[in-house]
Motif scaffolding. Structure first.
Motif, short mmCIF file in Angstrom:
data_model
loop_
_atom_site.label_atom_id
_atom_site.label_comp_id
_atom_site.label_asym_id
_atom_site.label_seq_id
_atom_site.Cartn_x
_atom_site.Cartn_y
_atom_site.Cartn_z
N LEU A 50 0.70 -1.20 0.00
CA LEU A 50 -0.07 0.10 -0.11
C LEU A 50 0.78 1.15 0.04
CD1 LEU A 50 -2.76 -0.97 2.38
CD2 LEU A 50 -3.09 -0.84 -0.04
N ASN A 51 2.15 1.34 0.74
CA ASN A 51 2.58 2.52 0.75
C ASN A 51 3.30 2.47 -0.48
OD1 ASN A 51 2.27 3.03 3.50
ND2 ASN A 51 4.12 1.67 4.24
N TRP A 52 3.86 1.49 -1.15
CA TRP A 52 4.42 1.58 -2.52
C TRP A 52 3.27 2.06 -3.46
CZ3 TRP A 52 3.31 -0.81 -7.16
CH2 TRP A 52 4.24 -0.74 -8.22
N ILE A 53 2.30 1.79 -3.51
CA ILE A 53 1.23 2.37 -4.34
C ILE A 53 1.23 3.83 -4.26
CG2 ILE A 53 -1.02 2.01 -4.96
CD1 ILE A 53 -1.15 -0.84 -4.41
N HIS A 54 0.82 4.04 -2.95
CA HIS A 54 0.80 5.43 -2.81
C HIS A 54 1.94 6.16 -3.30
CE1 HIS A 54 -3.02 5.46 -0.75
NE2 HIS A 54 -2.60 4.47 0.11
N GLU A 55 3.14 5.77 -2.99
CA GLU A 55 4.26 6.53 -3.43
C GLU A 55 4.15 6.74 -4.91
OE1 GLU A 55 7.03 7.96 -1.95
OE2 GLU A 55 6.19 7.39 0.17
N VAL A 56 4.12 5.56 -5.66
CA VAL A 56 3.91 5.58 -7.10
C VAL A 56 2.85 6.46 -7.55
CG1 VAL A 56 3.49 4.22 -9.32
CG2 VAL A 56 4.94 3.16 -7.37
N LYS A 57 1.94 6.81 -6.80
CA LYS A 57 0.94 7.70 -7.37
C LYS A 57 1.22 9.23 -7.46
CE LYS A 57 -3.57 5.67 -6.09
NZ LYS A 57 -4.65 5.74 -5.37
N THR A 58 2.24 9.50 -6.68
CA THR A 58 2.63 10.94 -6.72
C THR A 58 3.62 11.07 -8.09
OG1 THR A 58 3.09 10.93 -4.22
CG2 THR A 58 4.15 12.72 -5.82
N PRO A 59 4.39 10.26 -8.57
CA PRO A 59 5.13 10.42 -10.12
C PRO A 59 4.18 10.32 -11.17
CG PRO A 59 5.95 8.55 -8.90
CD PRO A 59 5.21 9.22 -7.90
N LEU A 60 3.32 9.36 -10.97
CA LEU A 60 2.31 9.14 -11.96
C LEU A 60 1.33 10.36 -12.18
CD1 LEU A 60 1.57 6.62 -13.54
CD2 LEU A 60 -0.41 6.15 -11.92
N THR A 61 0.85 11.19 -10.99
CA THR A 61 0.33 12.52 -11.10
C THR A 61 0.92 13.42 -11.89
OG1 THR A 61 -1.02 12.10 -9.05
CG2 THR A 61 -0.94 14.11 -9.91
N THR A 62 2.22 13.55 -11.61
CA THR A 62 2.99 14.45 -12.45
C THR A 62 3.21 14.27 -13.52
OG1 THR A 62 4.48 14.50 -10.28
CG2 THR A 62 5.58 15.35 -12.15
N LEU A 63 3.35 12.68 -13.98
CA LEU A 63 3.35 12.27 -15.54
C LEU A 63 2.23 12.58 -16.23
CD1 LEU A 63 4.98 10.77 -17.64
CD2 LEU A 63 3.86 8.58 -16.66
N GLN A 64 0.89 12.62 -15.31
CA GLN A 64 -0.35 12.91 -16.14
C GLN A 64 -0.21 14.32 -16.43
OE1 GLN A 64 -3.63 12.75 -13.61
NE2 GLN A 64 -5.29 12.87 -15.36
N LEU A 65 0.31 15.30 -15.69
CA LEU A 65 0.39 16.99 -16.15
C LEU A 65 1.34 17.02 -17.06
CD1 LEU A 65 0.58 18.19 -12.49
CD2 LEU A 65 -1.52 18.06 -13.92
N MET A 66 2.16 16.25 -17.21
CA MET A 66 3.48 16.35 -18.33
C MET A 66 2.74 16.02 -19.64
SD MET A 66 6.73 15.01 -16.35
CE MET A 66 7.79 15.16 -17.72
N ILE A 67 1.78 14.86 -19.60
CA ILE A 67 1.40 14.38 -20.76
C ILE A 67 0.41 15.40 -21.28
CG2 ILE A 67 -0.29 12.46 -21.77
CD1 ILE A 67 1.01 10.63 -19.67
#
Length: 334
Positions: A120-137
């Protein structure tokens, strides 16, 4: 139990019969011994032996009858008290094994909890760069490239979401909040999250909601809808997805119907099995076979019945049949 007891004592019984036959043979062959007396002695011995067997049956099977009725548990006090040396050995060994298994189970539970927390901690950690990636896309100028990147981003997002909820499902009863949920708002929210994917596959939605609210858990119902909608989009193209919500006799039914490739008749009974990806499109490596399985697990906890109708080449209709409100009120009070 009588049959087992006699089977266990068969060697003793046969040995006793052999001794009685030996006494009768000696009385018959030895003329100095009255044969009638040996018959009488044999009869008394057999009668005594039968009475002895009956008495011993009650005494010797009491412990094992208690074991037979024992419910599977780690409660050491439930083990019946031993009344003989052999029973004492059995009781001691059973207690020892239960303690070993209990210790191993405790260790596995601690390990499982740790693994779940780490995941769960890993998933929440991954969500941060994933949100940043969405903004870049979203800032990408090439519309074709942006659409392709958003599609791949959405796949990662949905897989992470599946994994997150999969870890939470075993503890779903601790996470339920039963309330009146706005079906339209929840549906449009999930449809919006799939917008880029739908645009890429030229898919639209035809929504008709006679019943606008249902008594359930909004977060977990959203997860179920996400799995059903993503499945409908995945196996459709150049068509609309029809969504209907009706209420009759206090029972609300929400159906999601696509006009895609459909499901083979031989697969219909297995689509909710864990890891099942279908036989008609078995080469599809993108399918995980987890979406409908997890949706079914959540639906059962929410007292939602899932039904499926499908024909190859004609599409699939998945229906969610919600429980009556009084049933949901009972869950809310637990």
């Amino acid at each position: 139990m009588i049959r087992i007891f006699l089977k266990e004592r068969v060697s003793w019984i046969l040995f006793f019969i052999f001794l009685q036959l030996l006494v009768l043979a000696m009385g018959y062959l030895d003329t100095s011994i009255p044969f009638l007396s040996t018959v009488y002695i044999t009869f008394i011995s057999c009668l005594s032996f039968v009475i002895f067997i009956v008495m011993r049956y009650g005494i010797e099977t009491r412990f094992y009858k208690s074991l037979e009725k024992l419910e599977p548990s780690f409660d050491l006090t439930a083990i019946p008290e031993a009344t003989s040396p052999f029973e004492a050995i059995s009781s001691e060994r059973i207690s020892g094994q239960i303690q070993v298994f209990k210790k191993q189970l405790d260790e596995l539970q601690i390990s499982l909890e740790q693994e779940k927390d780490d995941m769960l901690n890993w998933i929440h950690e991954v969500k941060t760069p994933l949100t940043t990636l969405q903004l870049m896309i979203e800032r990408t100028e090439d519309p074709v490239l942006r659409s392709q990147l958003m599609y791949e981003w959405l796949r990662i997002h949905l897989l992470l979401d599946q994994q997150l909820h999969q870890k939470r499902i075993p503890f779903i009863q601790n996470d339920l909040y039963i309330e009146k949920v706005d079906v339209q708002k929840l549906l449009f929210q999930e449809i919006k999250s799939l917008k880029q994917w739908c645009m890429q596959k030229r898919i639209g939605f035809n929504v008709s909601l006679e019943a606008e609210k249902v008594l359930t858990d909004a977060k977990w119902l959203g997860f179920i809808l996400r799995q059903l909608l993503s499945n409908a989009v995945k196996y459709s193209e150049d068509s609309d997805i029809r969504i209907r919500c009706t209420s009759k006799g206090g029972i609300t039914t929400l159906s999601i119907e696509d006009f895609g490739q459909g499901i083979a008749p031989r697969d219909l009974s297995r689509i909710f099995d864990k890891g099942f990806t279908g036989t008609a499109n078995h080469q599809n490596h993108a399918a995980t076979g987890m979406g409908l399985y997890l949706a079914k697990q959540v639906a059962e906890s929410l007292l939602i019945t899932m039904e499926v109708e499908s024909a190859v080449g004609e599409g699939t209709r998945l229906s969610l049949i919600f429980a009556k409100e009084n049933e949901m009120v009972r869950i809310a009070r637990m």
